[in-house]
Design a protein around this motif. Structure first.
Motif, PDB file in Angstrom:
ATOM      1  N   LEU A 192      61.694  63.833  51.550  1.00 48.09           N
ATOM      2  CA  LEU A 192      60.917  62.789  52.228  1.00 48.09           C
ATOM      3  C   LEU A 192      59.659  62.429  51.444  1.00 48.09           C
ATOM      4  O   LEU A 192      59.265  61.269  51.344  1.00 48.09           O
ATOM      5  N   PHE A 193      59.019  63.457  50.869  1.00 50.37           N
ATOM      6  CA  PHE A 193      57.777  63.250  50.121  1.00 50.37           C
ATOM      7  C   PHE A 193      58.008  62.298  48.945  1.00 50.37           C
ATOM      8  O   PHE A 193      57.150  61.501  48.597  1.00 50.37           O
ATOM      9  N   TYR A 194      59.177  62.384  48.362  1.00 51.20           N
ATOM     10  CA  TYR A 194      59.479  61.559  47.186  1.00 51.20           C
ATOM     11  C   TYR A 194      60.277  60.296  47.531  1.00 51.20           C
ATOM     12  O   TYR A 194      60.714  59.592  46.649  1.00 51.20           O
ATOM     13  N   ASP A 195      60.472  60.041  48.823  1.00 48.68           N
ATOM     14  CA  ASP A 195      61.336  58.918  49.204  1.00 48.68           C
ATOM     15  C   ASP A 195      60.510  57.711  49.683  1.00 48.68           C
ATOM     16  O   ASP A 195      59.796  57.808  50.680  1.00 48.68           O
ATOM     17  N   PRO A 196      60.623  56.574  48.989  1.00 46.15           N
ATOM     18  CA  PRO A 196      59.859  55.386  49.402  1.00 46.15           C
ATOM     19  C   PRO A 196      60.324  54.793  50.726  1.00 46.15           C
ATOM     20  O   PRO A 196      59.740  53.813  51.195  1.00 46.15           O
ATOM     21  N   VAL A 197      61.338  55.389  51.338  1.00 44.69           N
ATOM     22  CA  VAL A 197      61.801  54.905  52.642  1.00 44.69           C
ATOM     23  C   VAL A 197      60.663  54.962  53.673  1.00 44.69           C
ATOM     24  O   VAL A 197      60.680  54.261  54.672  1.00 44.69           O
ATOM     25  N   LEU A 198      59.652  55.786  53.391  1.00 46.65           N
ATOM     26  CA  LEU A 198      58.537  55.901  54.325  1.00 46.65           C
ATOM     27  C   LEU A 198      57.666  54.644  54.365  1.00 46.65           C
ATOM     28  O   LEU A 198      56.907  54.439  55.311  1.00 46.65           O
ATOM     29  N   SER A 199      57.744  53.797  53.314  1.00 40.13           N
ATOM     30  CA  SER A 199      56.889  52.604  53.302  1.00 40.13           C
ATOM     31  C   SER A 199      57.662  51.388  53.807  1.00 40.13           C
ATOM     32  O   SER A 199      58.893  51.365  53.798  1.00 40.13           O
ATOM     33  N   ARG A 200      56.917  50.375  54.257  1.00 44.58           N
ATOM     34  CA  ARG A 200      57.548  49.224  54.920  1.00 44.58           C
ATOM     35  C   ARG A 200      58.563  48.530  54.025  1.00 44.58           C
ATOM     36  O   ARG A 200      59.646  48.174  54.458  1.00 44.58           O
ATOM     37  N   ASP A 201      58.193  48.320  52.749  1.00 40.09           N
ATOM     38  CA  ASP A 201      59.104  47.586  51.869  1.00 40.09           C
ATOM     39  C   ASP A 201      59.846  48.504  50.892  1.00 40.09           C
ATOM     40  O   ASP A 201      60.445  48.028  49.930  1.00 40.09           O
TER      41      ASP A 201
END
Lengths: 265, 346
Positions: free
Chosen positions: B61-70
């Motif tokens: 999760l820490f390395y996954d840009p899925v956390l940001s809106r775009d």
């Protein structure tokens, strides 16, 4: 997005999937066991169902279009109403019974949240109900919590951690704000801005037993929020503050309880 | 006939294999290491014990840009391992769409010993820290609800969450707990300084470093207290007010004027690589930092009392002090593959 996420380990995912089914089976077995155990021990316990009924000055609250008028004469529509109740405590002839982990989020928009069923109450006569409107400070510093306390429910501040105890938003043409909006996000658990409030209600005598569940109606009157408040000058409270304390003091008395099937006008 | 028997054997065999592969997974427990001579961490591990699976999920999760809106920014975008999990060369980091923040990305290490997080202490528990960058419009500009929705649409994530939490439906709580599992294990305690203290190989100080340590203990340690090199307090360290940002620091959270211009005392571990320095990243070199404390302090009303007495250092002393600060670099931490981008997801 999904394919991008799924790519790294297909074989592993199959393995996880299998263990997932096994867990389900295992869990349903446990569930059966629990139900069996419960039916053995349940003889001394009863069920209380609290029906929550958001109202505006006694009349069922309608979100959206309906115009209400506050005590000070401000016309308004109500968009959203959410509120935590917690630490429910029944008092009666045999003393009091604190219902553990009883934080419950009331959301006027979600009818599922307007029925709060509490199992396993020791049978007996009860005539008082106490609870917190909002959440105590311990809950506020306990990190990521689940269920009704999950931070995805729109009742958690990220910029300054802690829960919003109660939320009321709407529109009034006296508000000189964007889209005439007013927003009350009432929270704060640290001195001097502690916004949790206690409610202590007299109950009609209820008899909790293992035969029939008892149903209570808890009316919550959002008109109380606006007592002595001019929406022209007070329409945006979204931080722990003096204004938040004032609103919390206002809504301290918004709950009223009655035995069921007599309200709902 | 023979065919049938073969079929039967195959059936039994496959049943056995399936049964075997269905055996419940035991999560691999991880013991949190408290280095010798360190205080107990402030964070309690009893609520949700550390496991290898939880750590790996948090790492992903820490390395996954899925956390940001775009989908453009991950935690690691601003928290780069090789610089102590901060954003090298950026006084203020940029979030999605190049939006610029107002504060310097803090380095991440030894977080379980902290009590309050962020420069102003606005976050009261490590478990909910990730909410702040996820929802901040100038960082990831996302909502937790939507991140949870995105994760629930990923089969891999659902299975990983089920494995760790026994629930294949991703919730906000579980997402935050998983990230916590990773970040509380980013611990740095193998610098040259640590080896010096533990009298281990590789810990022999030069004369300059030794002298620097003495100077440090004389002048700096009341705020940057060993072994964590922070007292976890908020102090006004006499920086001139920045007139473009007007950051009032801790007062924003407490609304108490006595907290105006106070910021969290940061750890000095790995400071060699975590430039720029201060809450707004105004200094790019350690020499500038030392010069601030010897000659740049603005003496306002609530200046930290620990800075009341002016600090005087000769040029040589400054060099020795910086030589000592360099011994706080922990290469085992900065280069530890266990903390890096999870390439080997097998």
């Amino acid at each position: 997005m999904t394919t991008q996420l799924d790519n790294p380990c297909q074989d592993l995912s199959l393995f996880f999937y299998k263990s997932y089914i096994m867990k389900r089976i295992y869990r349903s077995f446990l569930l059966c066991l629990c139900i069996a155990l419960f039916s053995v021990t349940a003889f001394a316990k009863g069920v209380l169902v609290i029906k929550i009924q958001p109202v505006f000055r006694g009349k069922t609250l309608i979100l959206g279009d309906k115009t209400y008028v506050s005590e000070k004469g401000d016309p308004m529509t109500i968009e959203e109403f959410k509120c935590y109740i917690s630490a429910l405590n029944l008092t009666g002839s045999k003393g009091s019974y604190l219902i553990k982990n009883s934080a419950h989020l009331i959301n006027a928009e979600d009818s599922a949240t307007l029925t709060y069923k509490i199992d396993n109450i020791p049978s007996g006569h009860y005539n008082g109900l106490k609870f917190n409107i909002g959440l105590d400070s311990l809950t506020n510093v306990s990190g990521a919590l689940g269920g009704d306390l999950d931070p995805t429910l729109g009742m958690y501040w990220a910029w300054n951690t802690g829960y919003i105890n109660a939320k009321l938003t709407g529109h009034s043409n006296v508000c000189q704000t964007l889209h005439n909006k007013f927003e009350f996000h009432i929270g704060g658990y640290m001195e001097p801005y502690v916004t949790v409030r206690k409610a202590s209600l007299q109950l009609p005598d209820i008899d909790i037993n293992d035969k029939t569940p008892v149903t209570l109606t808890l009316q919550v009157d959002v008109a109380t929020w606006f007592n002595d408040i001019h929406l022209f000058s007070m329409n945006n409270i979204v931080t722990p503050s003096k204004e938040a304390l004032r609103i919390a003091d206002n809504y301290m008395n918004m709950f009223q309880v009655s035995k069921s099937d007599e309200s709902g006008k | 006939m023979r065919n049938r028997r073969l079929l039967f054997v195959a059936f039994i065999l496959s049943c056995l294999i399936t049964l075997f592969s269905f055996a419940p997974i035991e999560l691999k427990k991880i013991n949190f290491i408290v280095p010798k001579g360190w205080p107990q961490p402030a964070y309690s591990f009893t609520k949700f014990p550390l496991t290898e699976e939880g750590f790996q999920l948090g790492r992903k999760l820490f390395y996954d840009p899925v956390l940001s809106r775009d989908g453009s920014v991950s935690c690691a975008s601003c928290h780069n391992q090789s610089t102590g999990f901060t954003h090298v060369d950026h006084a203020h980091s940029h979030g999605i769409e190049g939006r610029t923040g107002t504060r310097n990305t803090p380095a991440l290490m030894n977080l379980a010993w902290n009590k309050l997080y962020m420069w102003d202490g606005a976050v009261n528990n490590i478990e909910v820290q990730a909410l702040a960058p996820i929802t901040n419009p100038i960082e990831m500009d996302e909502t937790l609800e939507h991140v949870v929705k995105k994760l629930n649409s990923s089969r891999i994530y659902r299975h990983m969450f089920d494995d760790v939490f026994g629930d294949s439906v991703v919730t906000g709580q579980h997402l935050l707990l998983a990230i916590t599992q990773f970040v509380v294990q980013l611990n740095s305690y193998n610098s040259k300084y640590d080896k010096h203290i533990r009298k281990e190989a590789g810990g022999k100080f030069t004369n300059e470093e030794e002298h620097g340590l003495q100077l440090f203990r004389q002048h700096c340690t009341s705020c940057h207290t060993e072994p964590l090199f922070t007292n976890n307090q908020f102090e006004n360290n006499g920086l001139p007010i920045d007139n473009t940002i007007h950051d009032i620091g801790r007062m924003k959270v407490t609304q108490n004027p006595a907290d105006s211009l106070k910021f969290k005392v940061p750890t000095l571990r790995n400071i060699q690589y975590s430039a720029p320095y201060m809450h707004d990243g105004r200094f790019t070199r350690l020499a500038q930092v030392v010069n601030h404390y010897t000659g740049g302090i603005v003496r306002s009303g609530n200046l930290s009392e620990k800075l009341a007495k002016p600090l005087v250092l000769t040029e040589d002393e400054k060099k020795d002090l910086i030589a000592f600060l360099m011994t706080l670099t922990d290469r085992e931490f900065l280069l530890n593959l266990r903390y890096s981008f999870p390439k080997e997801t097998k």
